[in-house]
Design an enzyme around this catalytic site. Structure first.
Site, PDB file in Angstrom:
ATOM      1  N   CYS A  47     -50.879  -9.624 -25.286  1.00  0.00           N
ATOM      2  CA  CYS A  47     -52.078 -10.242 -24.873  1.00  0.00           C
ATOM      3  C   CYS A  47     -53.321 -10.380 -25.909  1.00  0.00           C
ATOM      4  CB  CYS A  47     -52.616  -9.341 -23.461  1.00  0.00           C
ATOM      5  SG  CYS A  47     -54.167 -10.416 -22.922  1.00  0.00           S
ATOM      6  N   HIS A  48     -54.159 -11.207 -25.686  1.00  0.00           N
ATOM      7  CA  HIS A  48     -55.374 -11.388 -26.644  1.00  0.00           C
ATOM      8  C   HIS A  48     -55.937 -10.103 -26.953  1.00  0.00           C
ATOM      9  CE1 HIS A  48     -58.494 -14.283 -28.427  1.00  0.00           C
ATOM     10  NE2 HIS A  48     -58.871 -12.920 -28.433  1.00  0.00           N
ATOM     11  N   THR A  49     -56.063  -9.449 -25.339  1.00  0.00           N
ATOM     12  CA  THR A  49     -56.963  -8.186 -25.361  1.00  0.00           C
ATOM     13  C   THR A  49     -56.292  -7.009 -26.297  1.00  0.00           C
ATOM     14  OG1 THR A  49     -57.344  -8.868 -23.267  1.00  0.00           O
ATOM     15  CG2 THR A  49     -57.939  -6.454 -23.773  1.00  0.00           C
ATOM     16  N   HIS A  69     -50.119  -3.657 -22.691  1.00  0.00           N
ATOM     17  CA  HIS A  69     -50.382  -3.720 -21.283  1.00  0.00           C
ATOM     18  C   HIS A  69     -49.743  -4.470 -20.515  1.00  0.00           C
ATOM     19  CE1 HIS A  69     -53.525  -6.225 -23.054  1.00  0.00           C
ATOM     20  NE2 HIS A  69     -53.591  -6.782 -21.530  1.00  0.00           N
ATOM     21  N   GLU A  70     -48.693  -5.247 -20.962  1.00  0.00           N
ATOM     22  CA  GLU A  70     -47.955  -6.498 -20.406  1.00  0.00           C
ATOM     23  C   GLU A  70     -46.650  -6.209 -20.348  1.00  0.00           C
ATOM     24  OE1 GLU A  70     -50.040 -10.535 -20.357  1.00  0.00           O
ATOM     25  OE2 GLU A  70     -48.300 -10.524 -21.811  1.00  0.00           O
ATOM     26  N   CYS A  99     -54.801   2.962  -6.009  1.00  0.00           N
ATOM     27  CA  CYS A  99     -54.662   4.243  -5.151  1.00  0.00           C
ATOM     28  C   CYS A  99     -54.554   4.156  -3.737  1.00  0.00           C
ATOM     29  CB  CYS A  99     -55.536   5.305  -5.749  1.00  0.00           C
ATOM     30  SG  CYS A  99     -57.190   5.054  -5.004  1.00  0.00           S
ATOM     31  N   CYS A 102     -59.701   5.365  -2.826  1.00  0.00           N
ATOM     32  CA  CYS A 102     -60.871   5.402  -3.387  1.00  0.00           C
ATOM     33  C   CYS A 102     -61.645   4.500  -2.726  1.00  0.00           C
ATOM     34  CB  CYS A 102     -60.864   5.190  -4.811  1.00  0.00           C
ATOM     35  SG  CYS A 102     -60.489   3.358  -5.429  1.00  0.00           S
ATOM     36  N   CYS A 105     -60.793   0.932  -3.491  1.00  0.00           N
ATOM     37  CA  CYS A 105     -59.640   0.452  -2.907  1.00  0.00           C
ATOM     38  C   CYS A 105     -59.762  -0.012  -1.477  1.00  0.00           C
ATOM     39  CB  CYS A 105     -58.372   1.528  -3.130  1.00  0.00           C
ATOM     40  SG  CYS A 105     -57.617   1.346  -4.662  1.00  0.00           S
ATOM     41  N   CYS A 113     -59.914  -0.233  -9.158  1.00  0.00           N
ATOM     42  CA  CYS A 113     -59.831   1.096  -8.410  1.00  0.00           C
ATOM     43  C   CYS A 113     -60.360   2.165  -9.182  1.00  0.00           C
ATOM     44  CB  CYS A 113     -58.285   1.214  -8.364  1.00  0.00           C
ATOM     45  SG  CYS A 113     -57.709   3.152  -7.942  1.00  0.00           S
ATOM     46  N   ARG A 117     -59.663   5.299 -13.713  1.00  0.00           N
ATOM     47  CA  ARG A 117     -60.021   4.453 -14.618  1.00  0.00           C
ATOM     48  C   ARG A 117     -61.237   4.996 -15.706  1.00  0.00           C
ATOM     49  NH1 ARG A 117     -61.705   2.164 -18.223  1.00  0.00           N
ATOM     50  NH2 ARG A 117     -62.396  -0.143 -18.533  1.00  0.00           N
ATOM     51  N   CYS A 176     -50.205  -8.917 -16.723  1.00  0.00           N
ATOM     52  CA  CYS A 176     -51.606  -9.236 -17.360  1.00  0.00           C
ATOM     53  C   CYS A 176     -51.773 -10.901 -17.233  1.00  0.00           C
ATOM     54  CB  CYS A 176     -51.910  -8.676 -18.651  1.00  0.00           C
ATOM     55  SG  CYS A 176     -53.781  -9.173 -18.786  1.00  0.00           S
ATOM     56  N   ARG A 373     -47.580 -17.378 -25.308  1.00  0.00           N
ATOM     57  CA  ARG A 373     -47.200 -15.828 -25.291  1.00  0.00           C
ATOM     58  C   ARG A 373     -45.904 -15.643 -26.110  1.00  0.00           C
ATOM     59  NH1 ARG A 373     -51.391 -13.975 -23.884  1.00  0.00           N
ATOM     60  NH2 ARG A 373     -51.637 -12.377 -22.225  1.00  0.00           N
TER      61      ARG A 373
HETATM   62  P1  NAD Z   1     -55.475 -17.025 -26.232  1.00  0.00           P
HETATM   63  O1  NAD Z   1     -55.998 -16.496 -27.327  1.00  0.00           O
HETATM   64  O2  NAD Z   1     -53.969 -17.122 -25.896  1.00  0.00           O
HETATM   65  O3  NAD Z   1     -56.085 -18.130 -25.578  1.00  0.00           O
HETATM   66  C1  NAD Z   1     -57.571 -18.456 -25.993  1.00  0.00           C
HETATM   67  C2  NAD Z   1     -57.477 -19.967 -25.875  1.00  0.00           C
HETATM   68  O4  NAD Z   1     -59.245 -20.206 -26.146  1.00  0.00           O
HETATM   69  C3  NAD Z   1     -57.081 -20.602 -27.337  1.00  0.00           C
HETATM   70  O5  NAD Z   1     -56.150 -21.753 -26.660  1.00  0.00           O
HETATM   71  C4  NAD Z   1     -58.206 -21.254 -28.153  1.00  0.00           C
HETATM   72  O6  NAD Z   1     -57.992 -22.413 -28.762  1.00  0.00           O
HETATM   73  C5  NAD Z   1     -59.116 -21.319 -27.045  1.00  0.00           C
HETATM   74  N1  NAD Z   1     -60.645 -21.263 -27.552  1.00  0.00           N
HETATM   75  C6  NAD Z   1     -61.172 -20.555 -28.656  1.00  0.00           C
HETATM   76  N2  NAD Z   1     -62.489 -20.709 -28.541  1.00  0.00           N
HETATM   77  C7  NAD Z   1     -62.688 -21.773 -27.809  1.00  0.00           C
HETATM   78  C8  NAD Z   1     -64.034 -22.468 -27.408  1.00  0.00           C
HETATM   79  N3  NAD Z   1     -65.127 -22.245 -28.157  1.00  0.00           N
HETATM   80  N4  NAD Z   1     -64.035 -23.355 -26.716  1.00  0.00           N
HETATM   81  C9  NAD Z   1     -62.750 -24.041 -25.906  1.00  0.00           C
HETATM   82  N5  NAD Z   1     -61.679 -22.968 -26.233  1.00  0.00           N
HETATM   83  C10 NAD Z   1     -61.606 -22.069 -27.003  1.00  0.00           C
HETATM   84  O7  NAD Z   1     -56.042 -15.797 -25.089  1.00  0.00           O
HETATM   85  P2  NAD Z   1     -55.377 -15.377 -23.695  1.00  0.00           P
HETATM   86  O8  NAD Z   1     -54.498 -14.080 -23.909  1.00  0.00           O
HETATM   87  O9  NAD Z   1     -55.003 -16.594 -22.919  1.00  0.00           O
HETATM   88  O10 NAD Z   1     -56.603 -14.595 -23.062  1.00  0.00           O
HETATM   89  C11 NAD Z   1     -57.921 -15.501 -23.084  1.00  0.00           C
HETATM   90  C12 NAD Z   1     -59.076 -14.246 -22.715  1.00  0.00           C
HETATM   91  O11 NAD Z   1     -58.999 -13.535 -21.487  1.00  0.00           O
HETATM   92  C13 NAD Z   1     -59.063 -13.140 -24.009  1.00  0.00           C
HETATM   93  O12 NAD Z   1     -60.516 -13.118 -24.079  1.00  0.00           O
HETATM   94  C14 NAD Z   1     -58.502 -12.037 -23.127  1.00  0.00           C
HETATM   95  O13 NAD Z   1     -59.003 -10.807 -23.782  1.00  0.00           O
HETATM   96  C15 NAD Z   1     -59.055 -12.203 -21.712  1.00  0.00           C
HETATM   97  N6  NAD Z   1     -58.447 -11.571 -20.770  1.00  0.00           N
HETATM   98  C16 NAD Z   1     -58.897 -11.162 -19.800  1.00  0.00           C
HETATM   99  C17 NAD Z   1     -58.387 -10.560 -18.712  1.00  0.00           C
HETATM  100  C18 NAD Z   1     -59.311  -9.999 -17.756  1.00  0.00           C
HETATM  101  O14 NAD Z   1     -58.517  -9.255 -16.504  1.00  0.00           O
HETATM  102  N7  NAD Z   1     -60.452 -10.216 -17.325  1.00  0.00           N
HETATM  103  C19 NAD Z   1     -57.066 -10.326 -18.669  1.00  0.00           C
HETATM  104  C20 NAD Z   1     -56.288 -10.936 -19.828  1.00  0.00           C
HETATM  105  C21 NAD Z   1     -56.964 -11.549 -20.776  1.00  0.00           C
HETATM  106  N1  AHE Z   2     -62.877  -2.209 -22.763  1.00  0.00           N
HETATM  107  C1  AHE Z   2     -63.621  -3.363 -22.700  1.00  0.00           C
HETATM  108  C2  AHE Z   2     -63.354  -4.195 -21.634  1.00  0.00           C
HETATM  109  C3  AHE Z   2     -62.103  -4.818 -21.516  1.00  0.00           C
HETATM  110  C4  AHE Z   2     -61.829  -5.515 -20.220  1.00  0.00           C
HETATM  111  O1  AHE Z   2     -62.748  -6.397 -19.734  1.00  0.00           O
HETATM  112  N2  AHE Z   2     -60.614  -5.631 -19.921  1.00  0.00           N
HETATM  113  C5  AHE Z   2     -60.292  -6.657 -18.798  1.00  0.00           C
HETATM  114  C6  AHE Z   2     -58.708  -6.602 -18.943  1.00  0.00           C
HETATM  115  S1  AHE Z   2     -58.309  -7.537 -20.138  1.00  0.00           S
HETATM  116  C7  AHE Z   2     -56.808  -7.452 -19.965  1.00  0.00           C
HETATM  117  O2  AHE Z   2     -56.268  -8.454 -20.855  1.00  0.00           O
HETATM  118  C8  AHE Z   2     -60.582  -5.643 -17.178  1.00  0.00           C
HETATM  119  O3  AHE Z   2     -59.812  -5.660 -16.285  1.00  0.00           O
HETATM  120  N3  AHE Z   2     -61.503  -4.995 -17.257  1.00  0.00           N
HETATM  121  C9  AHE Z   2     -61.971  -4.205 -16.041  1.00  0.00           C
HETATM  122  C10 AHE Z   2     -61.553  -2.703 -16.376  1.00  0.00           C
HETATM  123  O4  AHE Z   2     -61.716  -2.009 -15.447  1.00  0.00           O
HETATM  124  O5  AHE Z   2     -61.356  -2.355 -17.669  1.00  0.00           O
HETATM  125  C11 AHE Z   2     -65.204  -2.919 -22.845  1.00  0.00           C
HETATM  126  O6  AHE Z   2     -66.071  -3.745 -23.012  1.00  0.00           O
HETATM  127  O7  AHE Z   2     -65.292  -1.851 -22.767  1.00  0.00           O
HETATM  128 ZN    ZN Z   3     -54.177  -8.545 -21.171  1.00  0.00          ZN
END
Ligand code: NAD
Ligand code: AHE
Ligand code: ZN
Length: 379
Positions: A47-49, A69-70, A99, A102, A105, A113, A117, A176, A373
């Site tokens: 994942c991007h993360t 994490h995936e 869980c 908590c 949950c 949860c 964490r 994820c 992916r």
């Molecule tokens: P990815 O890198 O596969 O996709 C990102 C896309 O954004 C790409 O297609 C890229 O071209 C596009 N992009 C970049 N800059 C841009 C801009 N200025 N305008 C428009 N498009 C733009 O990433 P991913 O794996 O799909 O993850 C996306 C984001 O979500 C990441 O920041 C990741 O860390 C986050 N994420 C969050 C959670 C969550 O639970 N909140 C879970 C998974 C991933």
């Molecule tokens: N560690 C970062 C935050 C990272 C973050 O926001 N993670 C997302 C999942 S990304 C999955 O690809 C998330 O679920 N956050 C909620 C949590 O509890 O972590 C920071 O900024 O410290």
């Molecule tokens: Zn992820």
């Protein structure tokens, strides 16, 4: 010979320090303690993360660590007191634990949860220790999962058993990317029929938001990406429109364009880029009075979001979503059934495949612009 109760020595991709390639090492994986399970990981997505934390910009990033994490795999053994899974179960690791006890949950208001964490953020198991050793050093866990190891140990609240007939090279993405995007549309936003939505960033997460919007019968589903190669991908999953903000006339902003395309603004927008400027545009492209923007992307340490408070005073809403609002233990088995019945598309998003030894290529793929992916075969 049984491995139960003993250390397992296997291969893992170790991140020794930020900004460096992962290194394939032999690691020792200690047996699971009470309320922990040891999983043989079969497949993991990247994942991007994972790249974000490896780059060193994650405030919680600590090294040396086993990222990932995936992941999907099979339970090898369980510690004392584990009742929710058993050896042989096909499972998905959960970075968002559940869980069921908590305050979070039990609130009925969130999928977050609180049970593990705090230690998870420190890269440790709930008892404050690590199950990984390598070259005489202790390695940290990552997001409660560490799926870049052939064997990993996770808390029992951080794992769910799913239908074993589903291919683990696909179900790993439910750990994820897919779930995050799909749930952001269907659970967090609860998109309704006819709603106009815009999705910024067409990676695995953004394209899964598209799938969620299609499932909920959204009206316009506008994908915004600076990479034109994402246009065909967007349409393949059901987008109605694609806009590249870099190709707009000089005097037209992406906000202007989306407002014009949707007669006043979107009902829902989603940031799937992690770029705070994009997050602002996503908020401001929402319809006055009710539009809601959902932040999914993860921004680097020190970044902040801003907008004129007037945007909120006039009825736009700014929200976030983690793991798509999914409660992993309760809801992932159903999502796996949706995959088996063909309701959701996962395998079409797997553009690259690698063996563990080539896991660094998966990171290069991600930055290449052609990858939705990459899935790594850990076996
Ligand atoms: P990815 O890198 O596969 O996709 C990102 C896309 O954004 C790409 O297609 C890229 O071209 C596009 N992009 C970049 N800059 C841009 C801009 N200025 N305008 C428009 N498009 C733009 O990433 P991913 O794996 O799909 O993850 C996306 C984001 O979500 C990441 O920041 C990741 O860390 C986050 N994420 C969050 C959670 C969550 O639970 N909140 C879970 C998974 C991933
Ligand atoms: N560690 C970062 C935050 C990272 C973050 O926001 N993670 C997302 C999942 S990304 C999955 O690809 C998330 O679920 N956050 C909620 C949590 O509890 O972590 C920071 O900024 O410290
Ligand atoms: Zn992820």
């Amino acid at each position: 010979m049984s491995t139960v109760g003993k250390s397992i020595f296997c291969k893992a991709a170790v991140a020794w320090e930020a900004g460096k390639e992962l290194s394939i090492e032999e690691v020792e994986v200690l047996p699971p303690r009470a309320h922990e399970v040891r999983i043989k990981i079969h497949y993991t997505g990247v994942c991007h993360t994972d790249a974000y934390t490896l780059s060193g910009v994650d405030p919680e990033g600590a090294f040396p660590v086993i990222l990932g994490h995936e992941g999907a795999g099979i339970i090898e053994s369980v510690g004392e007191g584990v009742t929710n899974v058993k050896p042989g179960d096909h499972v998905i690791a959960l970075y968002t634990a559940e869980c069921r006890k908590c305050k979070f949950c039990k609130s009925g208001k969130t999928n977050l949860c609180g049970s593990v964490r705090a230690t998870q953020g420190l890269g440790l198991m709930p008892d404050g220790t690590s199950r990984f050793r390598c070259k005489g050093k202790e390695l940290l866990h990552f997001m409660g999962c560490s799926t870049f190891s052939q064997y990993t140990v996770v808390a029992d609240v951080s794992v769910v058993a799913v239908n074993p007939t589903a291919g683990m090279d696909k179900t790993c993405l439910l750990g994820c990317g897919f779930t995050t995007g799909y749930g952001a549309a269907t659970i967090t936003a609860k998109v309704e029929a006819g709603d106009n939505v815009a999705i910024f960033g067409a990676g695995c997460v953004g394209l899964s938001v598209v799938q969620g919007a299609v499932t909920n019968k959204a009206g316009k589903i506008i994908v915004v990406d600076i990479n034109n190669k994402k246009k065909d991908w967007a349409f393949k999953f059901g987008a109605t429109d694609f806009v590249n903000p870099l190709e707009l006339p000089k005097d037209v902003t992406i906000v202007d364009k989306l407002i014009e395309m949707t007669d006043g603004g979107c009902d829902y927008t989603f940031d799937c880029t992690g770029n705070v400027k994009v997050m602002r545009n996503a908020l401001e492209a929402c319809h006055k009075g009710w539009g809601t923007s959902i932040v999914i992307g993860v921004a680097a340490a020190g970044e902040e979001i801003s907008t004129r408070p007037f945007q909120l005073v006039t009825g736009r809403n700014w929200r976030g979503s983690a793991f798509g609002g999914f409660k992993g233990r309760t809801q992932l088995p159903g999502l796996v059934e949706d995959y088996i019945s063909g309701k959701i598309q996962i395998e079409d998003m797997i553009t690259h495949r690698h063996q563990l030894d080539q896991i660094n290529d998966a990171f290069h793929d991600m930055h290449g612009g052609d990858c939705i992916r990459a899935v790594v075969d850990m076996k």
